[in-house]
Design a protein around this motif. Structure first.
Motif, PDB file in Angstrom:
ATOM      1  N   VAL A  31       0.874  -1.170   0.000  1.00  0.00           N
ATOM      2  CA  VAL A  31       0.000   0.000   0.000  1.00  0.00           C
ATOM      3  C   VAL A  31       0.910   1.218   0.000  1.00  0.00           C
ATOM      4  N   LEU A  32       0.846   1.984  -1.089  1.00  0.00           N
ATOM      5  CA  LEU A  32       1.771   3.091  -1.301  1.00  0.00           C
ATOM      6  C   LEU A  32       1.128   4.414  -0.889  1.00  0.00           C
ATOM      7  N   TYR A  33       1.734   5.083   0.093  1.00  0.00           N
ATOM      8  CA  TYR A  33       1.171   6.336   0.609  1.00  0.00           C
ATOM      9  C   TYR A  33       1.849   7.564   0.006  1.00  0.00           C
ATOM     10  N   SER A  34       3.134   7.415  -0.378  1.00  0.00           N
ATOM     11  CA  SER A  34       3.878   8.544  -0.941  1.00  0.00           C
ATOM     12  C   SER A  34       3.857   8.380  -2.462  1.00  0.00           C
ATOM     13  N   VAL A  35       3.022   9.171  -3.133  1.00  0.00           N
ATOM     14  CA  VAL A  35       2.698   8.899  -4.540  1.00  0.00           C
ATOM     15  C   VAL A  35       3.211  10.001  -5.474  1.00  0.00           C
ATOM     16  N   PRO A  36       3.354   9.677  -6.762  1.00  0.00           N
ATOM     17  CA  PRO A  36       3.705  10.714  -7.736  1.00  0.00           C
ATOM     18  C   PRO A  36       2.551  11.705  -7.922  1.00  0.00           C
ATOM     19  N   VAL A  37       2.867  12.861  -8.459  1.00  0.00           N
ATOM     20  CA  VAL A  37       1.947  14.004  -8.489  1.00  0.00           C
ATOM     21  C   VAL A  37       0.581  13.694  -9.106  1.00  0.00           C
ATOM     22  N   GLU A  38       0.539  12.865 -10.153  1.00  0.00           N
ATOM     23  CA  GLU A  38      -0.761  12.583 -10.808  1.00  0.00           C
ATOM     24  C   GLU A  38      -1.715  11.809  -9.901  1.00  0.00           C
ATOM     25  N   PHE A  39      -1.174  11.155  -8.885  1.00  0.00           N
ATOM     26  CA  PHE A  39      -1.983  10.269  -8.052  1.00  0.00           C
ATOM     27  C   PHE A  39      -2.298  10.879  -6.681  1.00  0.00           C
ATOM     28  N   GLU A  40      -1.970  12.167  -6.549  1.00  0.00           N
ATOM     29  CA  GLU A  40      -2.075  12.819  -5.249  1.00  0.00           C
ATOM     30  C   GLU A  40      -3.478  12.674  -4.635  1.00  0.00           C
ATOM     31  N   ALA A  47       7.700   1.572  -3.922  1.00  0.00           N
ATOM     32  CA  ALA A  47       6.754   0.449  -3.998  1.00  0.00           C
ATOM     33  C   ALA A  47       7.503  -0.835  -4.351  1.00  0.00           C
ATOM     34  N   GLN A  48       8.467  -0.729  -5.253  1.00  0.00           N
ATOM     35  CA  GLN A  48       9.247  -1.912  -5.631  1.00  0.00           C
ATOM     36  C   GLN A  48      10.048  -2.429  -4.435  1.00  0.00           C
ATOM     37  N   ALA A  49      10.694  -1.488  -3.726  1.00  0.00           N
ATOM     38  CA  ALA A  49      11.498  -1.886  -2.565  1.00  0.00           C
ATOM     39  C   ALA A  49      10.617  -2.525  -1.499  1.00  0.00           C
ATOM     40  N   ALA A  50       9.396  -1.990  -1.353  1.00  0.00           N
ATOM     41  CA  ALA A  50       8.476  -2.517  -0.338  1.00  0.00           C
ATOM     42  C   ALA A  50       8.132  -3.978  -0.633  1.00  0.00           C
ATOM     43  N   MET A  51       7.894  -4.271  -1.912  1.00  0.00           N
ATOM     44  CA  MET A  51       7.543  -5.660  -2.258  1.00  0.00           C
ATOM     45  C   MET A  51       8.750  -6.588  -2.081  1.00  0.00           C
ATOM     46  N   ALA A  52       9.942  -6.068  -2.346  1.00  0.00           N
ATOM     47  CA  ALA A  52      11.155  -6.860  -2.121  1.00  0.00           C
ATOM     48  C   ALA A  52      11.322  -7.144  -0.625  1.00  0.00           C
ATOM     49  N   MET A  53      11.018  -6.124   0.187  1.00  0.00           N
ATOM     50  CA  MET A  53      11.140  -6.262   1.636  1.00  0.00           C
ATOM     51  C   MET A  53      10.173  -7.342   2.143  1.00  0.00           C
ATOM     52  N   LYS A  54       8.945  -7.307   1.599  1.00  0.00           N
ATOM     53  CA  LYS A  54       7.941  -8.294   1.981  1.00  0.00           C
ATOM     54  C   LYS A  54       8.427  -9.704   1.625  1.00  0.00           C
ATOM     55  N   GLU A  55       8.946  -9.853   0.414  1.00  0.00           N
ATOM     56  CA  GLU A  55       9.425 -11.176  -0.021  1.00  0.00           C
ATOM     57  C   GLU A  55      10.581 -11.650   0.869  1.00  0.00           C
ATOM     58  N   TYR A  56      11.471 -10.715   1.215  1.00  0.00           N
ATOM     59  CA  TYR A  56      12.627 -11.042   2.067  1.00  0.00           C
ATOM     60  C   TYR A  56      12.156 -11.516   3.451  1.00  0.00           C
ATOM     61  N   MET A  57      11.181 -10.799   4.013  1.00  0.00           N
ATOM     62  CA  MET A  57      10.676 -11.137   5.346  1.00  0.00           C
ATOM     63  C   MET A  57      10.031 -12.530   5.359  1.00  0.00           C
ATOM     64  N   ILE A  58       9.282 -12.820   4.293  1.00  0.00           N
ATOM     65  CA  ILE A  58       8.625 -14.134   4.213  1.00  0.00           C
ATOM     66  C   ILE A  58       9.664 -15.235   3.992  1.00  0.00           C
ATOM     67  N   LYS A  59      10.603 -14.980   3.057  1.00  0.00           N
ATOM     68  CA  LYS A  59      11.593 -15.993   2.692  1.00  0.00           C
ATOM     69  C   LYS A  59      12.476 -16.401   3.878  1.00  0.00           C
ATOM     70  N   TYR A  60      12.891 -15.401   4.664  1.00  0.00           N
ATOM     71  CA  TYR A  60      13.837 -15.702   5.748  1.00  0.00           C
ATOM     72  C   TYR A  60      13.198 -15.656   7.145  1.00  0.00           C
ATOM     73  N   GLY A  61      11.885 -15.475   7.206  1.00  0.00           N
ATOM     74  CA  GLY A  61      11.189 -15.534   8.490  1.00  0.00           C
ATOM     75  C   GLY A  61      11.488 -14.376   9.429  1.00  0.00           C
ATOM     76  N   TYR A  62      11.608 -13.170   8.885  1.00  0.00           N
ATOM     77  CA  TYR A  62      11.851 -11.997   9.736  1.00  0.00           C
ATOM     78  C   TYR A  62      10.567 -11.204   9.940  1.00  0.00           C
ATOM     79  N   ASP A  63      10.480 -10.533  11.102  1.00  0.00           N
ATOM     80  CA  ASP A  63       9.431  -9.539  11.323  1.00  0.00           C
ATOM     81  C   ASP A  63       9.986  -8.182  10.941  1.00  0.00           C
ATOM     82  N   TYR A  64       9.097  -7.182  10.825  1.00  0.00           N
ATOM     83  CA  TYR A  64       9.572  -5.836  10.500  1.00  0.00           C
ATOM     84  C   TYR A  64      10.591  -5.356  11.542  1.00  0.00           C
ATOM     85  N   GLU A  65      10.321  -5.684  12.829  1.00  0.00           N
ATOM     86  CA  GLU A  65      11.223  -5.245  13.909  1.00  0.00           C
ATOM     87  C   GLU A  65      12.666  -5.709  13.652  1.00  0.00           C
TER      88      GLU A  65
END
Lengths: 70, 387
Positions: free
Chosen positions: A35-44, B147-165
């Motif tokens: 869930v992305l909260y920090s968005v590009p300008v078109e999606f503000e 958004a891309q990094a977030a999905m990578a983070m999610k995959e990493y947490m699931i793959k290696y059994g980590y919590d966000y903490e």
């Protein structure tokens, strides 16, 4: 050899330059999302955005997940 | 014919990150870093200037940037070549400059990374950053690097059994280092509570996982001879790797193939193995990308970074020290242009035991990793202190 490719390319990594349009299934499996909260300008005015990866039978599509119940 | 030319980093400078409205524009920021290195080398003849900058068209409405920057410092007859490779522009600029010296075309070349992120508001900056993604298929639909990094983070947490903490250890450690680094933008320590209570940028990625956008610049001069005899820094290996693709085409979001390939190329060139490396600067635009870089380079076993960080095994005083200056997390993220140059300038200071790294201890080999987007194009540079 047959493969389904997205996004469209001029040349497949396999070397082929022959492509045929292929209808993707209309349902698939959500394999990852955020869930992305920090968005590009078109999606503000639409934030937050749900960005996900959906597997449509071998082809994965990255995009917005919309019209879904939470 | 066997090429025996060596390439040395003979000068370095770093303009710390900030909101530099008082400094003027992009040209002034460039001049500050550039003149600092120029003054260190005296009247050395520069063959060319390589300018690393990613977003000047979007943020400053300026193309052909190099020409205007060179003219601003009185060198309009020196070719100033701008390199754009997203947030990995610096590494590619260094690679091109290195090649020109190594090939014997120029004796000395300057590389300057510069980016002024705060000339626009946040949502416009997000738009600029989203052009790093495949804009037709990703950015257009709202996908950003976060958004891309977030999905990578999610995959990493699931793959290696980590919590966000568990993963919060990256910002905590980087802030700890930054609190002792006068060049850092974030000079304060962060607690687990600070990290956990910070706002969500892209779930599970929080504000503390994101290197803060700053205006910044940094520069080096590369020459085929050292200009002094003490603390001489030489580039022993430089590698580039690519895995440019749409995120949906990837099998894994937890391995950075371009980083792996760039690092292996650099190691082969330097005739060293990864276990010989003492110091590493990794491109932690998002904390997960710093961890994935370490693991893809082979410095840390896959899935082990949070555990190793929390035991202090990557802190100063160990065999391998990671991001001794606090990484981009505490230095700030001066866009595509200067982020990799920040890392390179810091590494030079670390190897020279220059201020503020006097107490780091004498180390011989350092590696600097830079990457564009999510695993699109990466560079690894191996530096050796030869005296």
């Amino acid at each position: 050899m047959r493969a389904h490719i997205l996004p469209a390319k001029a040349v497949c990594e396999c070397g082929s330059r022959e492509f045929k349009p292929y209808p993707l299934p209309s349902t698939g499996k959500l394999v990852n999302f955020t869930v992305l909260y920090s968005v590009p300008v078109e999606f503000e005015k639409m934030k937050p955005l749900v960005i996900g990866i959906v597997d449509l039978g071998g082809v994965k599509v990255v995009g917005q997940i919309v019209d879904c119940m939470d | 014919m066997f090429n025996t030319t060596e390439v040395y980093v003979v000068a370095h400078s770093l303009v710390p990150g900030g909101r530099h409205y008082e400094k003027g524009g992009l040209k002034e920021l460039f001049a500050e870093a550039f003149l600092k290195v120029l003054d260190q080398v005296g009247n050395t003849n520069l063959g060319a200037i390589y300018v690393a900058n990613a977003f000047s068209e979007v943020l400053q409405d300026q193309s052909v940037l190099g020409a205007y920057l060179a003219d601003y410092v009185g060198l309009r007859r020196i070719p100033a070549i701008r390199i754009e490779s997203g947030d990995g522009s610096s590494g590619i600029a260094v690679l091109e400059a290195y090649n020109m010296v190594k090939a014997g075309i120029y004796d000395c070349v300057a590389v300057v990374g510069v980016e002024k992120m705060h000339d626009v508001v946040n949502v416009k900056l997000n738009k600029a950053l989203s052009t790093i993604t495949d804009y037709e298929y990703e950015g257009f639909f709202g996908v950003t690097p976060a958004a891309q990094a977030a999905m990578a983070m999610k995959e990493y947490m699931i793959k290696y059994g980590y919590d966000y903490e568990d993963l919060a250890i990256w910002p905590i450690k980087m802030h700890e280092r930054g609190s002792k680094n006068p060049l850092a933008y974030m000079k304060k320590q962060a607690s687990l509570k600070d990290v956990l209570e910070s706002e969500v940028v892209a779930d599970p990625l929080r504000l503390y996982d994101v290197a803060p956008a700053v205006d910044g610049s940094a520069a080096v001069i590369l020459c085929n001879k050292p200009i002094k005899s003490d603390a001489v820094i030489r580039i022993d290996g430089i590698g580039v790797g690519a895995y440019g693709t749409y995120l949906g085409q990837r099998d894994s979001l937890t391995e950075l193939y371009s980083v792996r390939d760039a690092t292996n190329m650099a190691l082969r060139m330097a005739h060293v193995s990864i276990s010989d490396i003492n110091l590493a600067e990794v491109h932690d635009t998002y904390s997960i990308l710093g961890m994935l870089a370490l693991e893809s380079m082979g410095l840390v076993r896959p899935g082990e970074t949070p555990r190793l960080l929390s035991t202090g095994a990557l802190d100063a005083g160990n065999k391998l020290v990671v991001n001794a200056g606090g990484g981009l997390k505490s230095m700030g993220f001066p866009g595509g242009g200067a982020s990799g140059m920040y890392e390179l300038a810091l590494m030079v200071m670390e190897l020279m035991n220059a201020k503020p790294f006097e107490s780091l201890g004498r180390a011989e080999l350092g590696i600097v990793q830079d990457m564009a987007g999510f695993d699109l194009v990466s560079t690894s540079i191996i530096l050796r202190r030869v005296s």
